[in-house]
Design an enzyme around this catalytic site. Structure first.
Site, PDB file in Angstrom:
ATOM      1  N   ASP A   1      18.545  28.745 -43.411  1.00  0.00           N
ATOM      2  CA  ASP A   1      19.758  28.576 -44.214  1.00  0.00           C
ATOM      3  C   ASP A   1      20.768  29.644 -43.778  1.00  0.00           C
ATOM      4  O   ASP A   1      20.540  30.347 -42.769  1.00  0.00           O
ATOM      5  CB  ASP A   1      19.443  28.608 -45.722  1.00  0.00           C
ATOM      6  CG  ASP A   1      19.051  29.997 -46.224  1.00  0.00           C
ATOM      7  OD1 ASP A   1      18.912  30.935 -45.409  1.00  0.00           O
ATOM      8  OD2 ASP A   1      18.891  30.145 -47.446  1.00  0.00           O
TER       9      ASP A   1
ATOM     10  N   CYS B   1      14.908  32.149 -44.255  1.00  0.00           N
ATOM     11  CA  CYS B   1      15.914  32.167 -45.325  1.00  0.00           C
ATOM     12  C   CYS B   1      16.017  33.614 -45.796  1.00  0.00           C
ATOM     13  O   CYS B   1      15.567  34.517 -45.073  1.00  0.00           O
ATOM     14  CB  CYS B   1      15.598  31.157 -46.435  1.00  0.00           C
ATOM     15  SG  CYS B   1      14.176  31.518 -47.472  1.00  0.00           S
TER      16      CYS B   1
ATOM     17  N   THR C   1      14.498  35.264 -48.256  1.00  0.00           N
ATOM     18  CA  THR C   1      13.163  35.830 -48.492  1.00  0.00           C
ATOM     19  C   THR C   1      12.089  35.205 -47.619  1.00  0.00           C
ATOM     20  O   THR C   1      10.980  35.736 -47.542  1.00  0.00           O
ATOM     21  CB  THR C   1      12.746  35.588 -49.954  1.00  0.00           C
ATOM     22  OG1 THR C   1      12.778  34.168 -50.186  1.00  0.00           O
ATOM     23  CG2 THR C   1      13.669  36.297 -50.926  1.00  0.00           C
TER      24      THR C   1
ATOM     25  N   GLY D   1      11.646  30.403 -50.238  1.00  0.00           N
ATOM     26  CA  GLY D   1      12.136  29.079 -50.625  1.00  0.00           C
ATOM     27  C   GLY D   1      11.972  28.049 -49.519  1.00  0.00           C
ATOM     28  O   GLY D   1      11.467  26.940 -49.744  1.00  0.00           O
TER      29      GLY D   1
ATOM     30  N   HIS E   1      -7.335  31.646 -38.890  1.00  0.00           N
ATOM     31  CA  HIS E   1      -8.186  31.123 -39.965  1.00  0.00           C
ATOM     32  C   HIS E   1      -7.610  29.905 -40.675  1.00  0.00           C
ATOM     33  O   HIS E   1      -8.364  29.092 -41.201  1.00  0.00           O
ATOM     34  CB  HIS E   1      -8.453  32.214 -41.007  1.00  0.00           C
ATOM     35  CG  HIS E   1      -9.348  33.317 -40.505  1.00  0.00           C
ATOM     36  ND1 HIS E   1      -9.833  34.312 -41.308  1.00  0.00           N
ATOM     37  CD2 HIS E   1      -9.846  33.566 -39.261  1.00  0.00           C
ATOM     38  CE1 HIS E   1     -10.603  35.140 -40.598  1.00  0.00           C
ATOM     39  NE2 HIS E   1     -10.612  34.710 -39.339  1.00  0.00           N
ATOM     40  N   ASN E   2      -6.292  29.813 -40.743  1.00  0.00           N
ATOM     41  CA  ASN E   2      -5.680  28.755 -41.565  1.00  0.00           C
ATOM     42  C   ASN E   2      -4.955  27.705 -40.742  1.00  0.00           C
ATOM     43  O   ASN E   2      -4.400  26.770 -41.297  1.00  0.00           O
ATOM     44  CB  ASN E   2      -4.701  29.361 -42.587  1.00  0.00           C
ATOM     45  CG  ASN E   2      -5.260  30.583 -43.286  1.00  0.00           C
ATOM     46  OD1 ASN E   2      -4.741  31.691 -43.159  1.00  0.00           O
ATOM     47  ND2 ASN E   2      -6.360  30.415 -44.007  1.00  0.00           N
TER      48      ASN E   2
ATOM     49  N   HIS F   1     -13.720  27.945 -40.310  1.00  0.00           N
ATOM     50  CA  HIS F   1     -12.313  27.925 -40.749  1.00  0.00           C
ATOM     51  C   HIS F   1     -11.757  26.499 -40.669  1.00  0.00           C
ATOM     52  O   HIS F   1     -10.935  26.107 -41.491  1.00  0.00           O
ATOM     53  CB  HIS F   1     -11.487  28.883 -39.904  1.00  0.00           C
ATOM     54  CG  HIS F   1     -12.010  30.287 -39.956  1.00  0.00           C
ATOM     55  ND1 HIS F   1     -12.077  31.005 -41.124  1.00  0.00           N
ATOM     56  CD2 HIS F   1     -12.539  31.082 -38.988  1.00  0.00           C
ATOM     57  CE1 HIS F   1     -12.601  32.192 -40.877  1.00  0.00           C
ATOM     58  NE2 HIS F   1     -12.895  32.261 -39.581  1.00  0.00           N
TER      59      HIS F   1
END
Ligand code: RB5
Length: 153
Positions: A7, A64, A66, A69, A97-98, A132
């Protein structure tokens, strides 16, 4: 191909990331925003997440104010695992792992140098699979059915 989007608050850091990717000859698609004019982060999170979920892009990087969002918005798209990171350790583990396929950064939280270090290490880390992979499979079940149907403990 990396989908890149932000943004207005993330616009300057997105440009720095674009420069970083260009210098390393890492292909990316800049989906905007293309000015510092105020805009709505969910639109850009959705655009980049759709590019990743469709397979047009392998990974995505979002910015953005932070990182929160735009990351939440991206995570509403099926198949997206977007992680908001403020340091490299979580960024690397989110890949190992993710199997995080999107990274979101907060331009008002991290400085450019730290952000680029996070990007570098996130892009370099690979998913380890194994146990995982089984756990990421459970996340996918939740996404698809609202619960864990099989394979849980
Ligand atoms: C825009 O002011 C700001 O709210 C946005 O960039 C982001 O931080 C939202 O999560």
């Amino acid at each position: 191909m990396i989908a890149l989007a932000s943004d207005h608050a993330g616009f300057p850091l997105k440009n720095a990331i674009a420069q970083y990717l260009t210098a390393r000859e890492i292909p990316f698609s800049d989906l905007g925003t293309h000015t510092g004019e105020r805009c709505d982060y969910p639109e850009y999170g959705l655009m980049a997440a759709t590019a990743v979920a469709s397979g047009r892009c392998e990974k995505g990087i979002l910015v953005c104010g932070t990182g929160v969002g735009i990351g939440i918005a991206a995570n509403k798209v099926k198949g997206i695992r977007c992680v908001t990171c403020t340091e490299p350790y979580s960024a690397v583990l989110s890949r190992k792992h993710n199997d995080a396929n999107m990274l979101s950064l907060g331009a008002r939280v991290v400085g450019e140098g730290l952000a680029l270090m996070i990007v570098e290490q996130w892009l370099a880390a690979d998913f380890e699979g194994g146990r995982h992979g089984q756990r990421v499979g459970l996340i996918t079940q939740i996404e698809q059915t609202g619960e864990i149907v099989s394979g849980g403990r």
